[in-house]
Write a protein that holds these residues in place. Structure first.
Motif, PDB file in Angstrom:
ATOM      1  N   ALA A 738       3.657 -13.095   3.348  1.00 14.81           N
ATOM      2  CA  ALA A 738       4.613 -12.031   3.082  1.00 14.81           C
ATOM      3  C   ALA A 738       4.602 -11.252   1.853  1.00 14.81           C
ATOM      4  O   ALA A 738       3.759 -11.907   1.033  1.00 14.81           O
ATOM      5  CB  ALA A 738       6.122 -12.514   3.229  1.00 14.81           C
ATOM      6  N   PRO A 739       4.813  -9.927   1.820  1.00 13.44           N
ATOM      7  CA  PRO A 739       4.335  -9.156   0.718  1.00 13.44           C
ATOM      8  C   PRO A 739       5.082  -9.952  -0.558  1.00 13.44           C
ATOM      9  O   PRO A 739       6.131 -10.420  -0.678  1.00 13.44           O
ATOM     10  CB  PRO A 739       4.962  -8.087   1.066  1.00 13.44           C
ATOM     11  CG  PRO A 739       5.310  -7.922   2.254  1.00 13.44           C
ATOM     12  CD  PRO A 739       5.422  -9.260   2.817  1.00 13.44           C
ATOM     13  N   LYS A 740       4.360  -9.963  -1.655  1.00 13.07           N
ATOM     14  CA  LYS A 740       4.974 -10.395  -2.982  1.00 13.07           C
ATOM     15  C   LYS A 740       5.810  -9.292  -3.601  1.00 13.07           C
ATOM     16  O   LYS A 740       6.479  -9.677  -4.502  1.00 13.07           O
ATOM     17  CB  LYS A 740       3.821 -10.868  -3.868  1.00 13.07           C
ATOM     18  CG  LYS A 740       3.202 -12.275  -3.303  1.00 13.07           C
ATOM     19  CD  LYS A 740       2.227 -12.771  -4.382  1.00 13.07           C
ATOM     20  CE  LYS A 740       1.655 -14.339  -3.896  1.00 13.07           C
ATOM     21  NZ  LYS A 740       1.218 -14.185  -2.668  1.00 13.07           N
ATOM     22  N   GLU A 741       5.425  -7.966  -3.143  1.00 15.23           N
ATOM     23  CA  GLU A 741       6.356  -7.002  -3.777  1.00 15.23           C
ATOM     24  C   GLU A 741       6.285  -5.907  -2.842  1.00 15.23           C
ATOM     25  O   GLU A 741       5.275  -5.900  -1.979  1.00 15.23           O
ATOM     26  CB  GLU A 741       5.712  -6.473  -5.202  1.00 15.23           C
ATOM     27  CG  GLU A 741       4.027  -5.859  -5.202  1.00 15.23           C
ATOM     28  CD  GLU A 741       3.597  -5.609  -6.363  1.00 15.23           C
ATOM     29  OE1 GLU A 741       2.695  -4.736  -6.567  1.00 15.23           O
ATOM     30  OE2 GLU A 741       4.339  -6.094  -7.454  1.00 15.23           O
ATOM     31  N   SER A 742       7.265  -4.936  -2.846  1.00 17.76           N
ATOM     32  CA  SER A 742       7.358  -3.950  -1.807  1.00 17.76           C
ATOM     33  C   SER A 742       6.424  -2.919  -1.972  1.00 17.76           C
ATOM     34  O   SER A 742       6.192  -2.628  -3.303  1.00 17.76           O
ATOM     35  CB  SER A 742       8.771  -3.486  -1.884  1.00 17.76           C
ATOM     36  OG  SER A 742       9.767  -4.443  -1.293  1.00 17.76           O
ATOM     37  N   LYS A 743       6.176  -2.277  -1.089  1.00 20.96           N
ATOM     38  CA  LYS A 743       5.206  -1.150  -0.983  1.00 20.96           C
ATOM     39  C   LYS A 743       5.655   0.059   0.082  1.00 20.96           C
ATOM     40  O   LYS A 743       5.978  -0.510   1.179  1.00 20.96           O
ATOM     41  CB  LYS A 743       3.991  -1.357  -0.740  1.00 20.96           C
ATOM     42  CG  LYS A 743       2.748  -0.165  -1.165  1.00 20.96           C
ATOM     43  CD  LYS A 743       1.287  -0.929  -1.028  1.00 20.96           C
ATOM     44  CE  LYS A 743       0.775  -1.375  -2.279  1.00 20.96           C
ATOM     45  NZ  LYS A 743       0.530  -0.497  -3.370  1.00 20.96           N
ATOM     46  N   VAL A 744       5.334   0.974  -0.278  1.00 24.98           N
ATOM     47  CA  VAL A 744       5.959   2.083   0.636  1.00 24.98           C
ATOM     48  C   VAL A 744       4.570   2.676   1.545  1.00 24.98           C
ATOM     49  O   VAL A 744       3.676   3.130   0.542  1.00 24.98           O
ATOM     50  CB  VAL A 744       6.551   3.311   0.180  1.00 24.98           C
ATOM     51  CG1 VAL A 744       7.053   4.458   1.198  1.00 24.98           C
ATOM     52  CG2 VAL A 744       7.905   2.824  -0.377  1.00 24.98           C
ATOM     53  N   TYR A 745       4.721   2.820   2.656  1.00 24.12           N
ATOM     54  CA  TYR A 745       3.502   3.177   3.590  1.00 24.12           C
ATOM     55  C   TYR A 745       4.070   4.376   4.290  1.00 24.12           C
ATOM     56  O   TYR A 745       4.995   4.454   4.754  1.00 24.12           O
ATOM     57  CB  TYR A 745       3.010   2.272   4.391  1.00 24.12           C
ATOM     58  CG  TYR A 745       2.219   1.181   3.944  1.00 24.12           C
ATOM     59  CD1 TYR A 745       1.168   0.859   3.306  1.00 24.12           C
ATOM     60  CD2 TYR A 745       3.229  -0.239   3.401  1.00 24.12           C
ATOM     61  CE1 TYR A 745       0.616  -0.146   2.716  1.00 24.12           C
ATOM     62  CE2 TYR A 745       2.604  -0.923   2.825  1.00 24.12           C
ATOM     63  CZ  TYR A 745       1.439  -1.177   2.508  1.00 24.12           C
ATOM     64  OH  TYR A 745       0.893  -2.319   1.770  1.00 24.12           O
ATOM     65  N   PHE A 746       2.994   5.646   4.548  1.00 21.75           N
ATOM     66  CA  PHE A 746       3.556   6.785   5.178  1.00 21.75           C
ATOM     67  C   PHE A 746       2.438   7.309   6.077  1.00 21.75           C
ATOM     68  O   PHE A 746       1.399   7.335   5.612  1.00 21.75           O
ATOM     69  CB  PHE A 746       3.893   7.880   4.193  1.00 21.75           C
ATOM     70  CG  PHE A 746       4.800   8.891   4.637  1.00 21.75           C
ATOM     71  CD1 PHE A 746       6.197   9.344   4.295  1.00 21.75           C
ATOM     72  CD2 PHE A 746       4.275   9.916   5.631  1.00 21.75           C
ATOM     73  CE1 PHE A 746       7.078  10.156   4.691  1.00 21.75           C
ATOM     74  CE2 PHE A 746       5.442  10.841   5.969  1.00 21.75           C
ATOM     75  CZ  PHE A 746       6.578  10.911   5.560  1.00 21.75           C
ATOM     76  N   TYR A 747       2.722   7.757   7.372  1.00 19.67           N
ATOM     77  CA  TYR A 747       1.956   8.109   8.588  1.00 19.67           C
ATOM     78  C   TYR A 747       2.436   9.747   8.622  1.00 19.67           C
ATOM     79  O   TYR A 747       3.447   9.956   9.260  1.00 19.67           O
ATOM     80  CB  TYR A 747       2.063   7.364   9.686  1.00 19.67           C
ATOM     81  CG  TYR A 747       0.963   7.760  10.505  1.00 19.67           C
ATOM     82  CD1 TYR A 747      -0.399   6.901  10.765  1.00 19.67           C
ATOM     83  CD2 TYR A 747       0.781   8.842  11.275  1.00 19.67           C
ATOM     84  CE1 TYR A 747      -1.515   6.966  11.285  1.00 19.67           C
ATOM     85  CE2 TYR A 747      -0.064   9.016  12.289  1.00 19.67           C
ATOM     86  CZ  TYR A 747      -1.319   8.049  12.161  1.00 19.67           C
ATOM     87  OH  TYR A 747      -2.459   8.570  13.167  1.00 19.67           O
TER      88      TYR A 747
END
Length: 952
Positions: A738-747
């Motif tokens: 699972a991610p250790k920190e949040s990240k935003v992805y955009f399509y």
């Protein structure tokens, strides 16, 4: 859902069943079917309310439906979409139910979730509840009908307008071919005809609706003499009748409502229109002819005609357009009858860059083929066998029976038509089919629409003119603000008793767990069954553990294509012969591939179960390996993949899987594959996959219906004897972190009207000890529908979305926790930030009231847990796939009862960290990407930065 559902009357009769045909003794089979009757009692209150009761004691549940004889056909031009908007409003509040209305009560009483739908001609409100809540439901439905209108305020109306507009964006504006029906309606029906506009209406009309419009609409149409109340299930009719009189009698009758006369239409010319669709990747032509209203004697023959022409290998349209000319993967055709008029649809979505004029020529050739060859008695009988099966399936739940009783009461003036309808289906003759073709289709004018990708107008039908379609412009900050929490001030409607007191529960229903039997055959096949003789049907699901799980990364798509090919004949039968054998039994057999299984599913009349399973055996042991069918399947799959590239919801699902599992994990792939992987697959790849991975040792069979254990095991004897065992090797899958920190992805989908959001991470397996407790924890977050915080805040509080939810989805392999929604484009950041805030505060603010509502809903809903065949099959699958004990439902009840607030807080702290999640947004980058930096998770990653974005 509270959603627009343009429900065809024929939804019980004309489901698209790929495989359902008939053989020479069809007449005998029909005659052997025991007469199926739905008994009912009907009475009318002095105020005009029609009441229909149907008793069914098979499960301790009751379905209650309130159906108003008003839909979009009763609207005025300039106020289109009003019936559907009103459907939404009626759920929100009433004088004695208070804020949250029936939705809030539903969460406490273990209901299925209060829901509704609007069509051209009627609006209904429905729910299935444990039998002890029947008086509560009658009280609540009466409150909505007689004590609602004072609670509607300007802010409430403003908020619900946003919800409905979001629904329109999600279901129409932001999806491929979403405007086709709008163009057809405007051109098939003349201006002023009640079907000229769409049920969901226009955004402008919705925005212009006033509070006075709402009140006028309610006072005109929501009166007892325009409403039918249906109650179906396990209840005492004498007691229920007293409750109906108590709660409904003093609601005043409205003005008399004149009956609308039938308004069939004719066309004086053929109309051809075109439109460049921002979300389409493939050209589509749709032709629509005017026909007859529902229940018209010719409607039954038109249903048969559409099935014969388009469904199955021997269908003239399949032979010409799909097999011979290879212009499209399939042809869709159906007759759609409404109260006032009807229409006959033919739709073909061609392969990439196919000239629609070429398809038009092939359509003419297919019609000529039918004119030359006609329909045989044998073909007619096999189609009617399938329609009979579908009819019974539609009546397999108390809600299904209740729906149809109300439908027949309103549109056929007699609930007893439910016992006549199937007879009308079976009475169609060959002469009827030929006659309706000549009367309504051959040589008649029609409306043709050409919907093509942007920049491909060279593909449209000749002599087409540009269709008028209103595209919404999303403007930042343009939506009005409102506070829907402001309480309405009004003088309560007088009553002879205190309606603010919610009725008590009745006697607690006794929930009887279905009796499960199990058998392990010599070959290793495991069989799980439940015998149930409510209707003369059997349903089955066979799982062979393989699917995407056993594929190679460079050949993704093999299992999906194999599943498709297995339905295309056997060594002893061509595709056409196999379909004919299945349909002659009134059966359905489907094969499809998923992440972890290839599934063979089906249903059949109980009397034909053995013959149906003999065909399943033949499909498994003797596949045909037809090269031509393989090539057709490959074209079809590539076409599906191409279309998914322009569908924001599909893009979101595909990109989210990559982010959750990592691109090197096999489950990160769409099991359809890619254009490249499918292009590289040969029929030998399918054969090798079959030979390596098809084995009885990894096969489980689940059977529910009017059949006993001995008959089921006997039907599998030959398969057990003749299917060779193999050792199937399963890969050791790495568990993605699972991610250790949040990240935003955009399509980027330029000019998208909505943003699709998928937030979450890889979480738990269904076999994990915390899996069910985590789902309990999630109920008030996003798993409880209208009882959840996500829905209450993003939909009901802000009007940002039509729907939002969260769920844990695991199997034997850890699956994701996902928050999913489509939100208005210009509140993308605001929606994401609100989700983050809710996650942050959920555990710390969780209290005893939240837990009490959760416990009440989950425990009481067990009364509904085993009502339908599908629910029983799901129970068997849980037992077989996850090794759950037979009484796992009872054990889960104990887990719910023992849950504490502190345990929910622990689970929330463990599994709901908003700072360790994937935040995926699929939407319009030029207006929404930059703002998402405000979430505090850095600069968003543009996933299609170096790739071609969806074209504007």
């Amino acid at each position: 859902m509270k959603t627009l559902k343009i429900i065809l009357f024929a939804f019980l009769l004309s489901g698209v069943i790929i495989s359902c045909k008939q053989e020479a003794d069809a007449d005998k089979n029909v005659a052997e079917t025991k007469e199926f009757k739905v008994d009912f009692e009907k009475f009318t209150l002095d105020n005009g309310l029609q009441v229909v009761f149907h008793v069914d004691r098979s499960d301790p549940v009751v379905a209650v439906a309130l159906t108003a004889h008003v839909g979009s056909a009763r609207e005025k031009e300039g106020r289109t979409g009003f019936a559907h908007l009103f459907e939404h409003l009626l759920f929100l509040e009433s004088e004695n139910l208070g804020k949250g209305g029936l939705d809030k009560m539903s969460a406490r009483i273990g209901g299925s979730g209060a829901n509704g739908s609007t069509s051209r001609d009627r609006t209904n409100y429905y729910q299935t509840v444990p039998k002890d809540a029947l008086e509560k439901m009658i009280w609540a439905e009466a409150d909505k009908l007689g004590y609602f209108i004072n609670t509607v305020t300007e802010p409430v109306l403003a908020k619900e307008k946003q919800v409905v507009k979001n629904e329109k964006r999600q279901s129409i504006d932001n999806r491929p071919y979403g405007h086709v029906n709008y163009v057809i309606g405007k051109n098939l029906y003349p201006k002023g005809h009640p079907y000229n506009w769409q049920v969901i209406g226009s955004l402008e009309d919705l925005q212009n609706a006033t509070l006075q419009d709402v009140k006028d609409f309610f006072n005109r149409w929501y009166v007892p003499n325009n409403v039918t109340l249906t109650i179906a299930g396990d209840f005492d009719t004498a007691q229920a009748k007293k409750w109906v009189h108590k709660y409904f009698d003093e609601i005043k009758r409205g003005e008399d409502i004149p009956k609308l006369e039938k308004q069939p239409v004719t066309l004086s010319e053929t109309k051809k229109l075109y439109y460049e669709d921002n979300f389409a990747r493939l050209p589509q032509v749709t032709m629509t002819w005017p026909t007859v209203p529902m229940y018209h004697p010719d409607s039954y023959a038109l249903d048969v005609l559409s099935t014969y022409l388009s469904e199955g290998k021997k269908a003239p349209f399949n032979k010409v357009l799909v097999d011979d000319k290879q212009l499209a993967p399939q042809v869709v055709m159906y007759n759609y009858g409404s109260e006032l008029a009807g229409q006959y649809h033919l739709s073909v979505r061609g392969f990439e860059k196919t000239d629609l004029n070429t398809i038009d020529e092939a359509i003419a050739e297919a019609f000529t083929k039918f004119e030359t060859e006609g329909i045989s008695q044998k073909d007619l009988d096999r189609i009617k066998a399938g329609q009979e099966t579908n009819f019974y399936q539609g009546l397999s739940s108390v809600l299904g029976k209740g729906f149809q009783l109300a439908q027949y009461e309103i549109f056929a003036n007699d609930p007893g038509f439910i016992n006549q309808d199937v007879k009308n289906i079976l009475a169609v003759t060959v002469e009827d089919v030929n006659r309706v073709y000549n009367q309504y289709i051959k040589g008649k004018h029609y409306v043709a629409t050409s919907f093509v990708p942007i920049g491909q107008t060279d593909l449209i039908l000749k002599e087409s003119t540009l269709a008028e379609v209103v595209e919404e412009k999303i403007v930042e900050g343009a939506e009005e603000s409102f506070d829907a929490s402001i309480a309405a001030k009004y003088e309560k409607t007088p009553s002879s008793f205190d309606r603010s007191v919610e009725p008590p529960y009745g006697e607690t229903p006794q929930v009887n767990m279905p009796s499960v039997w199990k058998e392990k055959l010599i070959s290793g096949i495991e069989v799980f069954g439940i015998q149930n003789d409510e209707i003369p049907l059997v349903q089955f699901r066979m799982h062979i553990r393989c699917g995407l799980l056993l594929e190679k990364a460079d050949k993704v798509g093999v299992s999906n294509m194999l599943a498709e090919l297995m339905t295309k004949g056997t060594q002893d039968k061509t595709t056409e012969e196999l379909e004919d054998a299945i349909e002659s039994l009134g059966a359905e057999i489907n094969i499809f591939a998923g992440d972890e299984n290839i599934s063979i599913t089906g249903s059949t009349l109980a009397k034909n179960y053995d013959k149906t399973m003999a065909l399943v055996e033949e499909m498994i042991l003797r596949p045909r390996w037809d090269e031509k069918e393989f090539d057709l399947i490959k074209q079809s799959v590539i076409s599906q993949i191409q279309q998914q590239k322009a569908n924001p919801r599909s893009i979101a699902s595909n990109e989210y899987a990559k982010l959750v599992y990592g691109e090197d994990h096999i489950l990160s792939h769409n099991n359809l594959g890619t254009e490249a992987s499918v292009g590289s697959i040969t029929i030998d790849d399918l054969r090798q996959f079959y030979e390596a991975n098809f084995s009885p040792t990894i096969t489980k069979v689940h059977v529910v219906g009017d059949i006993d254990r001995v008959a089921v095991t006997s039907s599998l004897a030959n398969l057990d004897k003749n299917w060779p065992q193999k050792e199937v090797k399963f890969p050791v899958l790495a568990t993605p972190e699972a991610p250790k920190e949040s990240k935003v992805y955009f399509y980027d989908v330029p000019d998208a009207k909505q943003s699709q959001i998928r937030f979450g991470y890889r979480a738990l397996a269904a076999t994990d000890k915390d899996y069910y407790p985590a789902r309990i924890m999630n109920y008030r977050l996003g798993g409880g529908g209208f009882a959840s915080q996500f829905t209450q805040q993003l939909r009901e509080g802000k009007g940002y979305t039509y729907g939002i939810g969260s769920s844990f989805r695991g199997s034997t392999i850890p699956g994701p926790f996902t928050i999913s929604s489509g939100v208005r484009s210009n509140v993308t950041y605001e929606s994401a930030d609100l989700v983050k805030e809710i996650l942050t505060n959920y555990g710390k603010n969780y209290n005893q009231e939240d837990l009490d509502i959760t416990k009440s809903s989950l425990i009481k809903s067990n009364a509904r847990a085993f009502e339908t065949f599908n629910s029983k099959l799901n129970m068997l699958i849980n037992i077989s796939e996850f090794n759950y004990p037979d009484d796992y439902v009872t054990q889960r009840e104990a887990i719910v009862n023992n849950m504490t607030v502190d345990e929910v807080k622990r689970l929330s702290n463990t599994y709901l960290d908003p700072n360790k999640m994937i935040y995926l947004v699929v939407g319009d980058a030029k207006t929404q990407l930059k703002k998402l930096e405000q979430l505090g998770f850095g600069t968003p990653v543009l996933l299609n930065d170096d790739k071609e974005p969806v074209k504007n």
